[in-house]
Design an enzyme around this catalytic site. Structure first.
Site, PDB file in Angstrom:
ATOM      1  N   GLY A 341      44.925  45.708  25.233  1.00 59.74           N
ATOM      2  CA  GLY A 341      44.961  44.290  25.575  1.00 59.74           C
ATOM      3  C   GLY A 341      46.107  43.946  26.516  1.00 59.74           C
ATOM      4  N   GLU A 364      41.503  48.093  56.660  1.00 56.43           N
ATOM      5  CA  GLU A 364      41.722  49.166  57.636  1.00 56.43           C
ATOM      6  C   GLU A 364      40.570  50.159  57.632  1.00 56.43           C
ATOM      7  OE1 GLU A 364      45.607  50.799  58.069  1.00 56.43           O
ATOM      8  OE2 GLU A 364      46.569  48.916  57.569  1.00 56.43           O
TER       9      GLU A 364
HETATM   10  C1  LIG Z   1      43.431  41.517  52.592  1.00 54.63           C
HETATM   11  C2  LIG Z   1      42.895  41.967  53.904  1.00 54.63           C
HETATM   12  C3  LIG Z   1      43.748  42.228  54.951  1.00 54.63           C
HETATM   13  C4  LIG Z   1      43.270  42.613  56.197  1.00 54.63           C
HETATM   14  N1  LIG Z   1      44.150  42.818  57.222  1.00 54.63           N
HETATM   15  C5  LIG Z   1      43.663  43.029  58.475  1.00 54.63           C
HETATM   16  C6  LIG Z   1      44.537  43.076  59.597  1.00 54.63           C
HETATM   17  O1  LIG Z   1      45.751  42.961  59.466  1.00 54.63           O
HETATM   18  N2  LIG Z   1      44.022  43.220  60.826  1.00 54.63           N
HETATM   19  C7  LIG Z   1      42.677  43.340  61.018  1.00 54.63           C
HETATM   20  O2  LIG Z   1      42.263  43.463  62.157  1.00 54.63           O
HETATM   21  N3  LIG Z   1      41.812  43.330  59.970  1.00 54.63           N
HETATM   22  C8  LIG Z   1      42.273  43.153  58.704  1.00 54.63           C
HETATM   23  N4  LIG Z   1      41.408  43.105  57.642  1.00 54.63           N
HETATM   24  C9  LIG Z   1      39.999  43.259  57.857  1.00 54.63           C
HETATM   25  C10 LIG Z   1      39.435  44.537  57.281  1.00 54.63           C
HETATM   26  O3  LIG Z   1      39.803  45.626  58.040  1.00 54.63           O
HETATM   27  C11 LIG Z   1      37.920  44.354  57.152  1.00 54.63           C
HETATM   28  O4  LIG Z   1      37.718  43.497  56.057  1.00 54.63           O
HETATM   29  C12 LIG Z   1      37.200  45.637  56.913  1.00 54.63           C
HETATM   30  O5  LIG Z   1      37.221  46.421  58.041  1.00 54.63           O
HETATM   31  C13 LIG Z   1      35.767  45.427  56.480  1.00 54.63           C
HETATM   32  O6  LIG Z   1      35.100  44.490  57.266  1.00 54.63           O
HETATM   33  P1  LIG Z   1      34.245  43.327  56.589  1.00 54.63           P
HETATM   34  O7  LIG Z   1      35.091  42.691  55.592  1.00 54.63           O
HETATM   35  O8  LIG Z   1      33.704  42.511  57.662  1.00 54.63           O
HETATM   36  O9  LIG Z   1      33.082  44.091  55.852  1.00 54.63           O
HETATM   37  P2  LIG Z   1      31.704  44.542  56.485  1.00 54.63           P
HETATM   38  O10 LIG Z   1      31.934  45.318  57.701  1.00 54.63           O
HETATM   39  O11 LIG Z   1      30.812  43.383  56.527  1.00 54.63           O
HETATM   40  O12 LIG Z   1      31.203  45.541  55.397  1.00 54.63           O
HETATM   41  C14 LIG Z   1      30.463  45.158  54.250  1.00 54.63           C
HETATM   42  C15 LIG Z   1      30.002  46.420  53.576  1.00 54.63           C
HETATM   43  O13 LIG Z   1      29.104  47.130  54.420  1.00 54.63           O
HETATM   44  C16 LIG Z   1      29.541  48.443  54.587  1.00 54.63           C
HETATM   45  N5  LIG Z   1      29.144  48.893  55.915  1.00 54.63           N
HETATM   46  C17 LIG Z   1      29.335  48.246  57.069  1.00 54.63           C
HETATM   47  N6  LIG Z   1      28.835  48.968  58.062  1.00 54.63           N
HETATM   48  C18 LIG Z   1      28.325  50.099  57.535  1.00 54.63           C
HETATM   49  C19 LIG Z   1      27.677  51.242  58.068  1.00 54.63           C
HETATM   50  N7  LIG Z   1      27.442  51.376  59.353  1.00 54.63           N
HETATM   51  N8  LIG Z   1      27.295  52.211  57.235  1.00 54.63           N
HETATM   52  C20 LIG Z   1      27.535  52.093  55.907  1.00 54.63           C
HETATM   53  N9  LIG Z   1      28.129  51.037  55.366  1.00 54.63           N
HETATM   54  C21 LIG Z   1      28.527  50.045  56.159  1.00 54.63           C
HETATM   55  C22 LIG Z   1      31.017  48.374  54.397  1.00 54.63           C
HETATM   56  O14 LIG Z   1      31.552  49.630  54.042  1.00 54.63           O
HETATM   57  C23 LIG Z   1      31.125  47.388  53.267  1.00 54.63           C
HETATM   58  O15 LIG Z   1      30.849  48.047  52.063  1.00 54.63           O
HETATM   59  C24 LIG Z   1      41.882  42.756  56.394  1.00 54.63           C
HETATM   60  C25 LIG Z   1      41.017  42.514  55.320  1.00 54.63           C
HETATM   61  C26 LIG Z   1      41.498  42.116  54.101  1.00 54.63           C
HETATM   62  C27 LIG Z   1      40.548  41.860  52.992  1.00 54.63           C
HETATM   63  C1  LIG Z   2      40.311  39.355  26.399  1.00 51.76           C
HETATM   64  C2  LIG Z   2      40.539  39.790  24.986  1.00 51.76           C
HETATM   65  C3  LIG Z   2      40.077  39.014  23.936  1.00 51.76           C
HETATM   66  C4  LIG Z   2      40.280  39.390  22.607  1.00 51.76           C
HETATM   67  N1  LIG Z   2      39.842  38.589  21.613  1.00 51.76           N
HETATM   68  C5  LIG Z   2      40.133  38.897  20.320  1.00 51.76           C
HETATM   69  C6  LIG Z   2      39.792  38.033  19.246  1.00 51.76           C
HETATM   70  O1  LIG Z   2      39.171  36.987  19.448  1.00 51.76           O
HETATM   71  N2  LIG Z   2      40.155  38.350  18.000  1.00 51.76           N
HETATM   72  C7  LIG Z   2      40.836  39.488  17.727  1.00 51.76           C
HETATM   73  O2  LIG Z   2      41.136  39.727  16.597  1.00 51.76           O
HETATM   74  N3  LIG Z   2      41.182  40.354  18.722  1.00 51.76           N
HETATM   75  C8  LIG Z   2      40.848  40.080  20.004  1.00 51.76           C
HETATM   76  N4  LIG Z   2      41.225  40.928  21.028  1.00 51.76           N
HETATM   77  C9  LIG Z   2      41.979  42.097  20.699  1.00 51.76           C
HETATM   78  C10 LIG Z   2      41.236  43.391  20.959  1.00 51.76           C
HETATM   79  O3  LIG Z   2      40.297  43.597  19.977  1.00 51.76           O
HETATM   80  C11 LIG Z   2      42.294  44.460  21.040  1.00 51.76           C
HETATM   81  O4  LIG Z   2      42.983  44.265  22.248  1.00 51.76           O
HETATM   82  C12 LIG Z   2      41.718  45.822  21.029  1.00 51.76           C
HETATM   83  O5  LIG Z   2      41.212  46.090  19.764  1.00 51.76           O
HETATM   84  C13 LIG Z   2      42.720  46.871  21.428  1.00 51.76           C
HETATM   85  O6  LIG Z   2      43.915  46.766  20.737  1.00 51.76           O
HETATM   86  P1  LIG Z   2      45.299  46.829  21.481  1.00 51.76           P
HETATM   87  O7  LIG Z   2      45.256  45.893  22.577  1.00 51.76           O
HETATM   88  O8  LIG Z   2      46.354  46.723  20.494  1.00 51.76           O
HETATM   89  O9  LIG Z   2      45.295  48.292  22.117  1.00 51.76           O
HETATM   90  P2  LIG Z   2      45.698  49.632  21.366  1.00 51.76           P
HETATM   91  O10 LIG Z   2      45.012  49.716  20.087  1.00 51.76           O
HETATM   92  O11 LIG Z   2      47.159  49.786  21.397  1.00 51.76           O
HETATM   93  O12 LIG Z   2      45.035  50.703  22.320  1.00 51.76           O
HETATM   94  C14 LIG Z   2      45.623  51.124  23.535  1.00 51.76           C
HETATM   95  C15 LIG Z   2      44.818  52.263  24.095  1.00 51.76           C
HETATM   96  O13 LIG Z   2      44.824  53.369  23.226  1.00 51.76           O
HETATM   97  C16 LIG Z   2      43.527  53.813  22.937  1.00 51.76           C
HETATM   98  N5  LIG Z   2      43.427  54.276  21.566  1.00 51.76           N
HETATM   99  C17 LIG Z   2      43.784  53.622  20.451  1.00 51.76           C
HETATM  100  N6  LIG Z   2      43.529  54.370  19.381  1.00 51.76           N
HETATM  101  C18 LIG Z   2      42.996  55.504  19.823  1.00 51.76           C
HETATM  102  C19 LIG Z   2      42.515  56.683  19.190  1.00 51.76           C
HETATM  103  N7  LIG Z   2      42.526  56.819  17.883  1.00 51.76           N
HETATM  104  N8  LIG Z   2      42.041  57.673  19.958  1.00 51.76           N
HETATM  105  C20 LIG Z   2      42.015  57.548  21.302  1.00 51.76           C
HETATM  106  N9  LIG Z   2      42.450  56.459  21.949  1.00 51.76           N
HETATM  107  C21 LIG Z   2      42.933  55.463  21.219  1.00 51.76           C
HETATM  108  C22 LIG Z   2      42.669  52.607  23.166  1.00 51.76           C
HETATM  109  O14 LIG Z   2      41.359  52.985  23.488  1.00 51.76           O
HETATM  110  C23 LIG Z   2      43.342  51.942  24.309  1.00 51.76           C
HETATM  111  O15 LIG Z   2      42.930  52.514  25.500  1.00 51.76           O
HETATM  112  C24 LIG Z   2      40.981  40.573  22.344  1.00 51.76           C
HETATM  113  C25 LIG Z   2      41.448  41.357  23.410  1.00 51.76           C
HETATM  114  C26 LIG Z   2      41.233  40.985  24.717  1.00 51.76           C
HETATM  115  C27 LIG Z   2      41.758  41.840  25.839  1.00 51.76           C
END
Ligand SMILES: Cc1cc2nc3c(=O)[nH]c(=O)nc-3n(C[C@H](O)[C@H](O)[C@H](O)COP(=O)(O)OP(=O)(O)OC[C@H]3O[C@@H](n4cnc5c(N)ncnc54)[C@H](O)[C@@H]3O)c2cc1C
Ligand SMILES: Cc1cc2nc3c(=O)[nH]c(=O)nc-3n(C[C@H](O)[C@H](O)[C@H](O)COP(=O)(O)OP(=O)(O)OC[C@H]3O[C@@H](n4cnc5c(N)ncnc54)[C@H](O)[C@@H]3O)c2cc1C
Lengths: 388, 261, 382
Positions: A341, A364
């Site tokens: 959690g 990028e």
């Molecule tokens: C937080 C952030 C910071 C950024 N910073 C910069 C920056 O500083 N300068 C800048 O110039 N740009 C920046 N970008 C732009 C970024 O590089 C583009 O978002 C990225 O290249 C993807 O373009 P798009 O979001 O238009 O996705 P789209 O091109 O629309 O792609 C959508 C999906 O289609 C897939 N896809 C597209 N074409 C193909 C294909 N031919 N074959 C298979 N799959 C395809 C893509 O992989 C993707 O899963 C930034 C973006 C973000 C989110």
């Molecule tokens: C959004 C949200 C809502 C929730 N709502 C409720 C609620 O309404 N009421 C309520 O009572 N609780 C609630 N919970 C609590 C939730 O049930 C616990 O977070 C959950 O049981 C895990 O316990 P923990 O967070 O203490 O993790 P931990 O028990 O500390 O676990 C940490 C990690 O260790 C792993 N782990 C633990 N034991 C083992 C084992 N024996 N072998 C291998 N791996 C292990 C776990 O899988 C996990 O990855 C909520 C939690 C979240 C995130």
């Protein structure tokens, strides 16, 4: 073969750790929560010289090479992906284009203050209709005497909201397309006609500026053409190659953070009467994370070495980004799971890490674009030009 | 004006885990940094340099296996550093003082010696006073700040209730407490160049043979290190539970018992 | 074998879908952003019968069968995962526990008000040191005359901020007991609200119990019977959460595939790219597999069977599918998938909760393994 880091890189890492611990770590959660771009932090990092880490000393840089830059990205991203992204957009793509293809005068005028961290850079490629298909840009540049007049706009530009210098890709000859028809420009953001239209509200890296930019009759002097007219597309792709490598380095940082916090938590948290560390389910996760992290580290460092020794690296750079973003996402996902959690709350850095990590596979060049690049290169060696 | 800063190294505390239960220190990352108090002393020296244009020379506070922290100091801004070479020479603070005195002499004297008031690992604070005694200079210990004004050093010290400014005529020895000032970061270019041994800065690191400075007979430490141990474990407290007033009564009784016995 | 929904279930499905699309979806982004669950939305859900979904008509419940209930949660989750979790915690964990284990007086006191949404239920089992291993809980229940005094700390209480009734599990003389504790009981304090990655319009609080006195008649079921109640509630909740996972995955595919037909890159809609086709197809395949696991588990519970293993199976699978599918669908949307003003980012954040809420995936996996080995006469300890 020698896999040890050079003494200067070891010393650099130590210095970066100190700067990051003092200047970046204390603000990491805060800037994310309140959506603040840490410009002051950028200035402080700049004052140490680190924003010019990979550039030659004669342009105000440190001269620590691509390896030095990778170390910077790794260490910053370990603590704060937002700051890491600001740094990366500034050095890795913004200033990089000027370094790689600028002429002496442009390097003196623009690269030097960027390397010294006195000014900040952005990289203006993406448009609303041109994401993966970067060649589909529409921003137009028309020659008028000694100047070019730019009209159009960009979206998703990191650092766009506060950068001083921006490289812009624009169409100079619509009949020619990517080969010959697109040109790169250097512009200053206080010029008339440059406008920041809006800032995006993002899931992660919320301490960064992702801006939509509008150019209205933005007049750029001809001397600010980067490289040759018509060669802008290649120039931008070359910067992206570099950017991809260092994004891989950034992902080393994210993954390290994940492994460290998972281990720390697993050795203290007890359930069912013993520490989680004794559960194989947890051990296996950590073993997987650590293995992938080491594989990534080797890939990234090797690629950085290729760059620093002047060898071709573009194929491996695409792999760095493709693999790195997946490794970091997986590692953070598993670390979050191990926290139960608590991993789901903003009180632990994994929640932020989880949101931040998701950007790696998108910007990028998406993972799919990296695969296109990689497959392209492979098929080309076999005499086939594949279509994207 | 020449300022000598004497500094030593310590395992980076961020890279080690101290496990009291296992009785061991786990070194996750073996990396040495400048002793925090010495780093502050260097910062004080550099601030004086910024204000008055002095030369800052760095000397080690003990034998060093390598010159790494001297390079760190040069990257941060020191003008010169001297590395004492000799195969595994042993030294305690008494030996070091003789060596340092000779080194200062060979440098042509100095106006101010700055060093950390204490070391992080061994908690030693003798070096400053010993230097003052050997040089027969005035000393100011545990300073928070120091500046040079009209041929004298003025330093701020903590004095029970507050801070006082004290002054000593130069030449003088001043020790600086850890955390006194925020040390500056290394300069990127200096850092890269000194570690690559390139540029002007490469010549700033000098290597002096120990036996050129003092006779071998002087290199006999008075103190011998026989081992290290953790401090004895602290007695465990008891956890009280129950309603607040019950807890309060139980706590008061426990305290009373403790004071009586 | 009969895989089709019956007439009534189909009718319900349409009704839920309409309601969710009209009355919930338009608010989902805003309430996530504001991190609140407004009373107006809850009362609309109550008017639709959602808050008494599986309660009988006598208490003004909607008397839905298990499959219809799963359909309801699924459709709500398509629009807003937070609301589906709020509803499921209220219905599956609290109201249904009262219906199953409560005395006539308890049912009369609470169930009508819960159906009407006048009282929202919260389930307080988890403690700071008892998460996965909830059975090791430390909250005490000390009987004092005809009252019981509760003391301890509960964390992660879903609906903590809006609940009128807490179902609290505490260690009594004979084991774990369950108590109904009204929100205004002195000694019960609702504290810290967790700032979460997803499900941001739902509230998850720490609840402090300090000298909290309730009449002994507020004990649900037998002394020492609490663990059984908790386990049954968790099983019901697991199926409901799986339905929520199904809903969010289904909607993510719908939104992203539509986007893929509209987004043009390289001169064609990206839907024409095999990368996108693979994403969408894999997401669909996983989601359909999940769909029938969910409906089957719900159907089994309608047959009056114990669904413990099925519940763990479907919950573990749902967490994985919801996570994978939303992850892939973010990718389909590229940069727009990362923006908070498009719904995909929220779905992605919300979906991640399913790996933890209702017990982490690992614990459900272990329960499945336990069952497999139990059939071979080998006992597995967690
Ligand atoms: C937080 C952030 C910071 C950024 N910073 C910069 C920056 O500083 N300068 C800048 O110039 N740009 C920046 N970008 C732009 C970024 O590089 C583009 O978002 C990225 O290249 C993807 O373009 P798009 O979001 O238009 O996705 P789209 O091109 O629309 O792609 C959508 C999906 O289609 C897939 N896809 C597209 N074409 C193909 C294909 N031919 N074959 C298979 N799959 C395809 C893509 O992989 C993707 O899963 C930034 C973006 C973000 C989110
Ligand atoms: C959004 C949200 C809502 C929730 N709502 C409720 C609620 O309404 N009421 C309520 O009572 N609780 C609630 N919970 C609590 C939730 O049930 C616990 O977070 C959950 O049981 C895990 O316990 P923990 O967070 O203490 O993790 P931990 O028990 O500390 O676990 C940490 C990690 O260790 C792993 N782990 C633990 N034991 C083992 C084992 N024996 N072998 C291998 N791996 C292990 C776990 O899988 C996990 O990855 C909520 C939690 C979240 C995130």
């Amino acid at each position: 073969m020698d896999f040890t880091l050079s003494p200067e890189h070891q010393a650099l890492r130590r210095m970066i750790r100190e700067v990051v611990q003092n200047e970046v770590a204390p603000l990491a959660a805060e800037i994310d929560r309140h959506h603040i771009v840490p410009i002051e932090t950028m200035r402080k990092i700049g004052a140490t010289g680190l924003l010019g880490v990979c550039f030659p000393q004669k342009y105000g840089g440190m001269g620590a090479g691509e390896m030095g830059y990778c170390i910077l990205m790794e260490e910053v991203n370990k603590v704060c992906t937002s700051t890491g992204t600001n740094v990366g957009a500034h050095i890795g793509i913004g200033a990089m284009a000027i370094y790689l293809d600028g002429n002496e005068e442009q390097k003196r005028k623009y690269l030097t203050p960027l390397a010294r961290g006195e000014k900040f850079a952005a990289f203006g490629l993406t448009e609303s209709g041109a994401g993966s298909d970067a060649a589909a840009i529409r921003t137009r540049a028309v020659r008028e005497g000694d100047s070019w007049i730019l009209d159009g706009g960009k979206v998703f530009i990191t650092n766009g909201g506060y950068a001083d210098t921006i490289t812009i890709l624009a169409v100079t000859d619509p009949t020619l397309g990517a080969r010959g028809g697109i040109t790169a420009f250097i512009a200053e953001t206080d010029w008339k006609g440059f406008k920041v239209a809006r800032e995006e509200d993002k899931m992660g890296i919320r301490g960064t500026s992702t801006a939509e930019l509008v150019f209205e009759e933005l007049r750029v002097p001809h001397e600010n053409v980067l490289g040759k007219v018509g060669e802008g597309f290649i120039i931008f792709m070359k910067s992206l190659d570099m950017g991809r490598l260092t994004l891989g380095a950034a992902c080393i940082g994210g993954s390290e953070m994940a492994v460290d916090s998972a281990v720390r938590w697993a050795k203290t948290r007890q359930q069912y009467g013993e520490e989680l560390a004794h559960k194989q389910s947890v051990q296996w996760k950590i073993a997987n994370m650590a293995t992938e992290l080491e594989a990534l580290r080797s890939l990234v460092y090797r690629t950085a070495w290729l760059v620093d020794t002047g060898q071709p690296f573009s194929q491996l750079a695409a792999m760095c980004k493709l693999y790195g973003s997946e490794v970091a996402s997986r590692a953070i996902d598993m670390a979050l799971q191990i926290h139960g959690g608590l991993g789901f709350t903003r009180d632990f850095p994994l929640e932020r890490g989880f949101r931040d990590a998701r950007i790696g596979e998108i910007y990028e060049g998406t993972s799919e674009v990296q695969k296109i690049v990689i497959a392209n290169n492979i098929f080309r060696e076999h005499g086939v030009r594949v279509r994207p | 004006m020449r300022i000598i800063v004497i500094l030593g190294r310590v395992l980076d505390p961020a890279g080690i885990t101290i496990n009291q239960r296992a009785g061991r220190i786990f070194v996750n990352r073996e990396e040495y940094v400048i002793q925090p108090a010495d780093r502050c002393a260097l910062e004080v020296a550099l601030r004086i340099k910024d204000a008055t244009a002095a030369e800052v020379v760095v000397l080690p506070r003990g034998p060093l296996p390598d010159d790494d922290i001297l390079r760190q100091a040069l990257a941060i801004g020191a003008d010169r550093a001297v590395y004492f070479t000799r195969e595994r020479f042993k030294a305690d603070e008494a030996v070091m003082v003789r060596l340092l005195e000779a080194a200062i002499d060979r440098l042509g004297g100095a106006d101010l010696v700055l060093t950390g008031a204490t070391t992080l690992d061994s908690g030693q604070g003798q070096l400053g006073p010993r230097m003052a005694a050997a040089l027969d200079w005035p000393q100011i210990l545990d300073a928070w700040q120091a500046e040079v004004v009209d041929g004298a050093v003025q330093a701020v010290r903590q004095d029970g209730t507050g801070y006082v400014t004290v002054e000593a005529a130069l030449p003088a020895v001043v020790t600086v407490v850890p955390g006194a000032v925020k040390p500056r970061y290394p300069d990127g270019v200096r850092l890269v160049n000194i570690y690559k041994n390139v540029g002007e800065i490469a010549a700033a690191l000098e290597r002096w043979e120990v036996t050129d400075l003092v006779g071998v007979d002087m290199l006999v430490p008075l103190v011998e290190r026989r081992g290290q141990d953790f401090p004895p474990p602290r007695e465990r407290g008891v956890r009280l539970s129950g309603a607040p007033d019950e807890v309060a009564v139980a706590a008061a009784q426990a305290l009373q018992k403790r004071m009586n016995g | 074998m009969e895989f089709a929904l019956n007439e009534e279930q189909r009718m319900f499905q349409n009704m839920f879908r309409d309601f969710a699309a009209k009355d919930i979806a338009p608010h989902a982004e805003e309430i996530d952003h504001e991190e609140t669950m407004p009373a107006s939305i809850l009362s609309k859900a109550a008017n639709q019968g959602f808050l008494g979904a599986t309660l009988p008509e006598e208490v003004f419940g909607a008397a839905l069968d298990g499959v219809s209930y799963a359909l309801m949660i699924e459709e709500v989750a398509r629009a807003c995962v937070s609301l589906s979790v709020v509803t499921a915690a209220h219905v599956s964990m609290v109201a249904m526990s009262i219906l199953e284990a409560g005395s006539d007086a308890q049912k009369a006191e609470w169930l009508e008000a819960m159906s009407a949404g006048e009282v929202i239920g919260a389930f307080a089992l988890t403690e700071p040191d008892a998460g996965s291993d909830a059975q090791s809980l430390q909250t005490r229940a000390v009987v004092d005359g005809d009252e019981v005094v509760l003391g301890g700390v509960k964390t992660w209480v879903t609906n903590g901020g809006i609940a009128g009734l807490f179902l609290v599990f505490a260690r009594g003389a004979e084991g774990i007991d369950a108590y109904l504790v009204p929100q205004d009981t002195p000694g019960l304090t609702v504290g810290y609200r967790e700032p979460t990655l997803g499900l941001r319009s739902a509230s998850f609080n720490t609840v402090y119990l300090e000298g909290c006195r309730v009449p002994l008649t507020n004990r649900l079921g037998q002394a020492g019977g609490g663990w059984d109640i908790a386990r049954r509630a968790q099983d019901r909740m697991a199926v409901a959460l799986a339905a929520a996972g199904l809903g969010v995955a289904t909607d993510a595919i719908a939104v992203a595939s539509k986007y893929a037909t509209e987004r043009i890159q390289f001169d064609v809609a990206i839907a024409h790219k095999q990368a996108i086709q693979e994403f969408v197809a894999n997401a669909y395949i996983e989601t359909e597999a999940l769909r029938y696991l969910v409906y089957r588990a719900a159907w089994l519970s309608d047959q009056g069977q114990s669904v413990s293993v099925e519940a763990s199976t479907v919950k573990a699978f749902a967490a994985r599918v919801a996570r994978n599918v939303t992850n892939m669908m973010v990718q389909v949307m590229g940069g727009y998938g990362f923006m908070e003003d498009y719904p995909m980012a929220r779905k992605y954040r919300d979906a991640r909760s399913l790996g933890i809420i209702g017990g982490p995936t690992e614990v459900h996996q272990l329960r499945v393994a336990q069952k497999i080995f139990a059939d071979l006469d080998v006992e597995i300890k967690l």
